[in-house]
Write a protein that holds these residues in place. Structure first.
Motif, PDB file in Angstrom:
ATOM      1  N   ALA A  27      -1.920 -58.901 -41.818  1.00 27.43           N
ATOM      2  CA  ALA A  27      -1.374 -58.789 -40.466  1.00 27.43           C
ATOM      3  C   ALA A  27      -0.064 -59.560 -40.352  1.00 27.43           C
ATOM      4  O   ALA A  27       0.907 -59.089 -39.748  1.00 27.43           O
ATOM      5  N   LEU A  28      -0.030 -60.752 -40.954  1.00 23.74           N
ATOM      6  CA  LEU A  28       1.200 -61.557 -40.890  1.00 23.74           C
ATOM      7  C   LEU A  28       2.352 -60.840 -41.599  1.00 23.74           C
ATOM      8  O   LEU A  28       3.483 -60.807 -41.095  1.00 23.74           O
ATOM      9  N   VAL A  29       2.067 -60.257 -42.752  1.00 23.30           N
ATOM     10  CA  VAL A  29       3.124 -59.529 -43.475  1.00 23.30           C
ATOM     11  C   VAL A  29       3.650 -58.378 -42.610  1.00 23.30           C
ATOM     12  O   VAL A  29       4.874 -58.175 -42.471  1.00 23.30           O
ATOM     13  N   ALA A  30       2.718 -57.638 -41.984  1.00 24.49           N
ATOM     14  CA  ALA A  30       3.135 -56.511 -41.142  1.00 24.49           C
ATOM     15  C   ALA A  30       3.975 -56.999 -39.966  1.00 24.49           C
ATOM     16  O   ALA A  30       5.013 -56.404 -39.622  1.00 24.49           O
ATOM     17  N   MET A  31       3.549 -58.093 -39.336  1.00 24.37           N
ATOM     18  CA  MET A  31       4.311 -58.616 -38.189  1.00 24.37           C
ATOM     19  C   MET A  31       5.688 -59.120 -38.625  1.00 24.37           C
ATOM     20  O   MET A  31       6.674 -58.969 -37.906  1.00 24.37           O
ATOM     21  N   GLN A  32       5.749 -59.703 -39.819  1.00 21.19           N
ATOM     22  CA  GLN A  32       7.042 -60.208 -40.305  1.00 21.19           C
ATOM     23  C   GLN A  32       8.025 -59.057 -40.535  1.00 21.19           C
ATOM     24  O   GLN A  32       9.199 -59.158 -40.186  1.00 21.19           O
ATOM     25  N   VAL A  33       7.521 -57.982 -41.115  1.00 16.50           N
ATOM     26  CA  VAL A  33       8.391 -56.816 -41.335  1.00 16.50           C
ATOM     27  C   VAL A  33       8.827 -56.235 -39.984  1.00 16.50           C
ATOM     28  O   VAL A  33       9.990 -55.860 -39.795  1.00 16.50           O
ATOM     29  N   ALA A  34       7.886 -56.218 -39.024  1.00 16.17           N
ATOM     30  CA  ALA A  34       8.234 -55.708 -37.697  1.00 16.17           C
ATOM     31  C   ALA A  34       9.331 -56.556 -37.057  1.00 16.17           C
ATOM     32  O   ALA A  34      10.252 -56.028 -36.412  1.00 16.17           O
ATOM     33  N   LEU A  35       9.271 -57.867 -37.264  1.00 13.61           N
ATOM     34  CA  LEU A  35      10.309 -58.747 -36.719  1.00 13.61           C
ATOM     35  C   LEU A  35      11.686 -58.428 -37.316  1.00 13.61           C
ATOM     36  O   LEU A  35      12.702 -58.458 -36.625  1.00 13.61           O
ATOM     37  N   VAL A  36      11.671 -58.149 -38.613  1.00 12.79           N
ATOM     38  CA  VAL A  36      12.939 -57.811 -39.285  1.00 12.79           C
ATOM     39  C   VAL A  36      13.521 -56.543 -38.651  1.00 12.79           C
ATOM     40  O   VAL A  36      14.727 -56.449 -38.398  1.00 12.79           O
ATOM     41  N   ILE A  37      12.641 -55.576 -38.372  1.00  9.58           N
ATOM     42  CA  ILE A  37      13.112 -54.333 -37.751  1.00  9.58           C
ATOM     43  C   ILE A  37      13.684 -54.632 -36.364  1.00  9.58           C
ATOM     44  O   ILE A  37      14.760 -54.147 -35.999  1.00  9.58           O
ATOM     45  N   LEU A  38      12.980 -55.479 -35.595  1.00 10.23           N
ATOM     46  CA  LEU A  38      13.465 -55.813 -34.255  1.00 10.23           C
ATOM     47  C   LEU A  38      14.793 -56.565 -34.311  1.00 10.23           C
ATOM     48  O   LEU A  38      15.634 -56.420 -33.429  1.00 10.23           O
ATOM     49  N   ARG A  39      14.952 -57.365 -35.348  1.00 12.31           N
ATOM     50  CA  ARG A  39      16.199 -58.143 -35.494  1.00 12.31           C
ATOM     51  C   ARG A  39      17.346 -57.251 -35.966  1.00 12.31           C
ATOM     52  O   ARG A  39      18.505 -57.544 -35.729  1.00 12.31           O
ATOM     53  N   GLY A  40      16.996 -56.171 -36.677  1.00 14.10           N
ATOM     54  CA  GLY A  40      18.027 -55.228 -37.109  1.00 14.10           C
ATOM     55  C   GLY A  40      18.790 -55.661 -38.342  1.00 14.10           C
ATOM     56  O   GLY A  40      19.806 -55.070 -38.685  1.00 14.10           O
ATOM     57  N   GLU A  41      18.321 -56.723 -39.015  1.00 16.93           N
ATOM     58  CA  GLU A  41      19.030 -57.200 -40.213  1.00 16.93           C
ATOM     59  C   GLU A  41      18.035 -57.393 -41.342  1.00 16.93           C
ATOM     60  O   GLU A  41      17.069 -58.137 -41.187  1.00 16.93           O
ATOM     61  N   GLY A  42      18.284 -56.730 -42.448  1.00 18.79           N
ATOM     62  CA  GLY A  42      17.351 -56.775 -43.562  1.00 18.79           C
ATOM     63  C   GLY A  42      17.709 -57.832 -44.582  1.00 18.79           C
ATOM     64  O   GLY A  42      18.282 -57.531 -45.620  1.00 18.79           O
ATOM     65  N   GLN A  43      17.399 -59.075 -44.312  1.00 14.65           N
ATOM     66  CA  GLN A  43      17.656 -60.144 -45.275  1.00 14.65           C
ATOM     67  C   GLN A  43      16.318 -60.674 -45.766  1.00 14.65           C
ATOM     68  O   GLN A  43      15.466 -61.053 -44.956  1.00 14.65           O
ATOM     69  N   GLY A  44      16.159 -60.727 -47.085  1.00 13.06           N
ATOM     70  CA  GLY A  44      14.885 -61.087 -47.676  1.00 13.06           C
ATOM     71  C   GLY A  44      14.331 -62.407 -47.196  1.00 13.06           C
ATOM     72  O   GLY A  44      13.119 -62.579 -47.062  1.00 13.06           O
ATOM     73  N   ARG A  45      15.219 -63.361 -46.920  1.00 12.03           N
ATOM     74  CA  ARG A  45      14.704 -64.683 -46.539  1.00 12.03           C
ATOM     75  C   ARG A  45      14.056 -64.667 -45.161  1.00 12.03           C
ATOM     76  O   ARG A  45      13.332 -65.599 -44.808  1.00 12.03           O
ATOM     77  N   TYR A  46      14.293 -63.613 -44.386  1.00 13.55           N
ATOM     78  CA  TYR A  46      13.613 -63.509 -43.091  1.00 13.55           C
ATOM     79  C   TYR A  46      12.118 -63.227 -43.275  1.00 13.55           C
ATOM     80  O   TYR A  46      11.354 -63.340 -42.330  1.00 13.55           O
TER      81      TYR A  46
ATOM     82  N   GLN B  15      17.045 -49.309 -34.104  1.00 15.00           N
ATOM     83  CA  GLN B  15      17.401 -48.130 -34.911  1.00 15.00           C
ATOM     84  C   GLN B  15      17.983 -48.574 -36.256  1.00 15.00           C
ATOM     85  O   GLN B  15      17.643 -48.023 -37.306  1.00 15.00           O
ATOM     86  N   ARG B  16      18.844 -49.579 -36.177  1.00 15.00           N
ATOM     87  CA  ARG B  16      19.439 -50.088 -37.414  1.00 15.00           C
ATOM     88  C   ARG B  16      18.366 -50.740 -38.293  1.00 15.00           C
ATOM     89  O   ARG B  16      18.318 -50.555 -39.504  1.00 15.00           O
ATOM     90  N   GLY B  17      17.468 -51.496 -37.637  1.00 15.40           N
ATOM     91  CA  GLY B  17      16.424 -52.200 -38.375  1.00 15.40           C
ATOM     92  C   GLY B  17      15.457 -51.265 -39.079  1.00 15.40           C
ATOM     93  O   GLY B  17      14.929 -51.599 -40.139  1.00 15.40           O
ATOM     94  N   ALA B  18      15.235 -50.107 -38.484  1.00 18.07           N
ATOM     95  CA  ALA B  18      14.267 -49.163 -39.068  1.00 18.07           C
ATOM     96  C   ALA B  18      14.916 -48.215 -40.063  1.00 18.07           C
ATOM     97  O   ALA B  18      14.241 -47.331 -40.606  1.00 18.07           O
ATOM     98  N   SER B  19      16.190 -48.411 -40.333  1.00 18.45           N
ATOM     99  CA  SER B  19      16.883 -47.479 -41.233  1.00 18.45           C
ATOM    100  C   SER B  19      16.559 -47.769 -42.697  1.00 18.45           C
ATOM    101  O   SER B  19      16.170 -48.885 -43.056  1.00 18.45           O
TER     102      SER B  19
END
Lengths: 338, 466
Positions: B389-408, B323-327
């Motif tokens: 696809a890789l870009v989409a999966m990377q953004v999805a990982l950020v959402i799952l992690r819940g932390e929006g840091q650019g270096r991720y 929820q936090r990651g998708a905010s």
């Protein structure tokens, strides 16, 4: 090459555009936690600082509106300290004070020879003001309980600082505890002393005590009880007892008073000289402020040279050469040129 | 055909590497000591490895809730966490290392630069900078490599070690640039597009800056580029099955570096599915997926025993994190720290730059996506699809992690470079692409100039707190 020079000009423009955005001295806090409280009529709050450059012409003070009637603020700038010669005066009318948590700017005629000088400014109000300056206490802060939603009745407030468990997060995470700040609802200027006692929660042994006042009023601000460092404070269970003078009360929530613990060292850069109340020193703290002096290019370059030194020169050379080489990639392929 | 052949390819490679080296050096000079996010913690971890302490099998803290001994009363938790990871370290050794780094941080005005850290200079342990935080919950891959790199200079001052460690990051940046050039040659058969993608990667400021700091994202980014390039090669028909095995092995190895490279497993699976011959596809896919699942399960177990904060403790924590990651707030932070954040993300670029960057990125993304359905001369659609696809999966990982840091997002930086070049240059006719490349390069150079000289240098050197 021409492309690289054009980009270099953009870079120079970007760098020099900071000329007017470089405070001479500034206390930067990403999260402001502790406010001094309202300014009382005959108890101006002040702050000392050392100016780096000539042309001191403005001071900004971070103010938070905390309710009540906004009143004009009178600003005085003195040389050296609270008893020094008055150099400049300024006044912000009530309608010019910030409506939200923001800087209030006090501007005055530039002081041409301010470089290296020690200055002191104070803020006074005719009566209790609706605006509170932010204050930075010198220590490693650890918020035990943030600003609460109620006044706590009683002239004696007792409680415990506990590790985890039973707390979900320990109340004392670091060693070298030296100050406890309590959120204060109100202390009258003529009230007596406030007193804090700390003891071991298990053995009851008295460990530290501290006093604040008399003559240090507070309205909707934080009061700092400082004492000799308690080295083994980490994850410890302590009992506190706060004795308040008549009419005074703390702020807190259902779990207890709002508290910020300060640990460790207190050494800060020596261009800030500390805060005062009615001319009396308030130890180990500073008002959140910034002072403005010269905005010349030479002042900017001097600061860049002093703080960046050869590193920045090296970066500039490498960066420019990188542009020159990268620009060659944009030419035609070798076959076409041959 | 890559659009770069023979002497021209050699010349472009040479120019790209020299330009990237100079650009990387500029950042290496400009970034002040300890200004890489979490750099002190990463250095601490690697330094202990350089002293030949094994990064597993350390001694757990005795907590004894209500019992006889609770070591948290005696030692900072950050130091107990290090001992839990590093075999054979003593508390005195850990405290000494933290003390050395903290002394250096104070000497190099760290506290005047990082606004949330407070100005107090005399600190005795890392908890006093950020409580409840350690790098030792990270997988050991990067630190083992960095520890070995630091081994020859382990007796040097902590400042010298930091410079030496940052030089490894510079080398990885250079290697990544070269890999992206190879990737671009698989993705495009047009010279302008190849150079455009490589320039986007090499000149993207936060990526170049990553070549000047100590962080496990540096290696995650490099592994991301290599795995993507290998898979792209396979998709482009240049690679043997061994190429794919190498990519899969690297992706698995990447999980020992940082959880953000989990997306690379998806890249390998997609290549398995779409990259093999029809006859062997089913068997390869089944075997690959089975092996991949076993590796991922093993890595998850390893993360679990290493107390990795990546793994949520329960379903509620996981849902709260998503929820936090998708905010909107997380996406804002992700974008701002990807486009440009300074002084440990405590300061930013002017807001208009984030808006302009978002518009350009949005246009490039949409245009690249449309290239999947419309013929764009010189663009390999399978490789572009893999990058998207890789870009989409990377953004999805950020959402799952819940932390929006650019270096991720950095494991997908190579893919982003290809997407940008395809999106901005591919719609142009062949005749106009060289001019388009010049415009793209100018945009990148101006962005870099504003970032470095209007952001990084002023924030690190001119605006200090007292």
């Amino acid at each position: 090459m021409v492309r690289a020079f054009v980009i270099a000009l953009v870079a120079l423009f970007a760098l020099f555009s900071w000329r007017e955005d470089l405070p001479d001295v500034e206390i930067r806090l990403a999260q402001r936690t502790t406010q001094a409280g309202r300014i009382f009529g005959d108890h101006p709050l002040g702050q000392g600082f050392v100016c780096e450059h000539d042309g001191l012409h403005a001071v900004d003070v971070a103010l938070a509106p905390i309710g009540g009637t906004a009143l004009a603020l009178d600003f005085e700038l003195r040389r050296d300290g609270p008893q020094g010669e008055v150099l400049r005066r300024a006044r912000l009318e009530a309608d010019k004070l910030p409506a939200s948590d923001d800087w209030a700017r006090f501007e005055f005629e530039p002081i041409e020879d301010s470089a290296g000088g020690r200055f002191y400014f104070s803020l006074a109000s005719a009566d209790r003001n609706a605006h509170s300056p932010w204050v930075r206490y010198r220590g490693v802060p650890y918020v035990v309980r943030p600003w609460g939603d109620r006044a706590l009745d009683g002239s004696v407030i007792e409680g415990e600082l506990l590790p985890s468990p039973p707390r979900t997060r320990t109340d004392l995470h670091h060693g070298d505890l030296h100050t406890l700040a309590f959120a204060m609802n109100y202390v009258h200027p003529q009230a007596g002393k406030m007193r804090l006692e700390l003891s071991d929660a298990r053995t009851g042994e008295r460990l530290r005590s501290a006093e604040v006042g008399p003559g240090i009023p507070c309205d909707t601000g934080w009061v700092f009880f400082s004492f000799e460092k308690l080295a083994d404070s980490r994850w410890r269970a302590l009992r506190y007892r706060v004795e308040l003078p008549t009419g005074a009360s703390l702020i807190g929530n259902a779990e207890g008073p709002s508290i910020v613990a300060y640990h460790g060292g207190s050494s800060v850069p020596d261009d800030v000289l500390g805060a005062t109340c009615a001319g009396a020193e308030l130890p180990q703290r500073d008002l959140v402020f910034r002072a403005w002096s010269s905005d010349t290019r030479s002042a900017l370059l001097a600061r860049l040279g002093e703080r960046g030194g050869w590193r920045i020169v090296g970066a500039a050379i490498a960066w420019f050469l990188a542009l020159v080489v990268a620009s060659r990639l944009l030419g035609r392929p070798v076959e076409e040129r041959d | 055909m890559s659009g770069l052949e023979g002497a021209d390819r050699r010349r472009v490679t040479r120019l790209v590497l020299v330009a990237a080296l100079l650009h990387g050096l500029a950042y290496l000079f400009a970034v002040a000591p300890w200004m890489g996010e979490d750099e002190p913690w990463h250095m601490e971890y690697a330094t202990h490895v350089s002293w030949l302490h094994r990064p597993w099998g350390g001694e757990p803290a005795r907590l004894g809730a209500g019992g006889e001994v609770d070591e948290r009363t005696s030692w900072p938790t950050s130091q107990l966490q290090v001992r839990r990871r590093m075999a054979g370290t003593s508390m005195e050794e850990i405290a000494h290392e933290q003390g050395e780094i903290l002394r250096s941080m104070a000497e190099h005005d760290y506290y005047r630069r990082v606004d949330w850290a407070g100005a107090v200079r005399d600190r005795t342990d890392f908890d006093q900078v950020e409580p409840f935080f350690t790098a030792t919950s990270q997988p050991p891959g990067y630190y083992t490599l960095l520890g070995a790199w630091l081994f020859p200079v382990r007796y040097a001052s902590v400042e010298s070690q930091l410079v030496w460690a940052r030089m490894l990051s510079l080398l990885m940046y250079l290697a990544s640039v070269w890999v992206v050039l190879q990737l671009a040659c698989c993705a495009f058969s047009d010279r302008s597009l190849v150079i455009g993608a490589t320039l986007v990667f090499a000149w993207f400021p936060m990526n170049a800056r990553l070549g000047a700091v100590v962080n496990n994202d540096v290696l995650a980014r490099t592994i991301g580029a290599v795995v993507l390039a290998l898979c792209a090669r396979r998709l482009a028909g240049d690679g043997s099955r061994g190429t794919l095995v190498l990519a899969a092995s690297l992706a698995a190895l990447g999980l020992l570096v940082k959880s953000t490279v989990m997306s690379l497993a998806g890249v390998v699976v997609l290549t398995l599915v779409f990259g093999g011959g029809v006859s062997t596809r089913l068997r390869t896919v089944v075997l690959g997926l089975g092996a991949g699942a076993a590796v991922v399960a093993g890595i998850l177990w390893m993360w679990h025993v290493q107390h990795s904060p990546v793994l949520p403790r329960n379903l509620d924590a996981f849902l709260a994190r998503v929820q936090r990651g998708a905010s909107a707030e997380t996406f804002r932070e992700l974008w701002h720290t990807f486009v440009g954040g300074f002084n440990w993300y405590s300061r930013e670029l002017p807001s208009w730059m984030y808006t302009v960057a978002a518009i350009v990125a949005g246009l490039a993304g949409l245009s690249a996506f449309s290239a999947l359905f419309h013929t764009r001369r010189g663009v390999s659609r399978p490789v572009l699809a893999l990058c998207l696809a890789l870009v989409a999966m990377q953004v999805a990982l950020v959402i799952l992690r819940g932390e929006g840091q650019g270096r991720y997002l950095m494991p997908a930086m190579a893919a982003l470079a290809v997407v940008f070049a395809a999106g901005l240059l591919a719609p142009l006719s062949n005749f106009r692409r060289p001019a388009g490349l010049k415009l793209l390069a100018m945009m990148l150079f101006v962005y870099d100039a504003l970032f470095l000289w209007g952001g990084l240098v002023p924030n690190e050197c001119l605006v200090w707190g007292s």
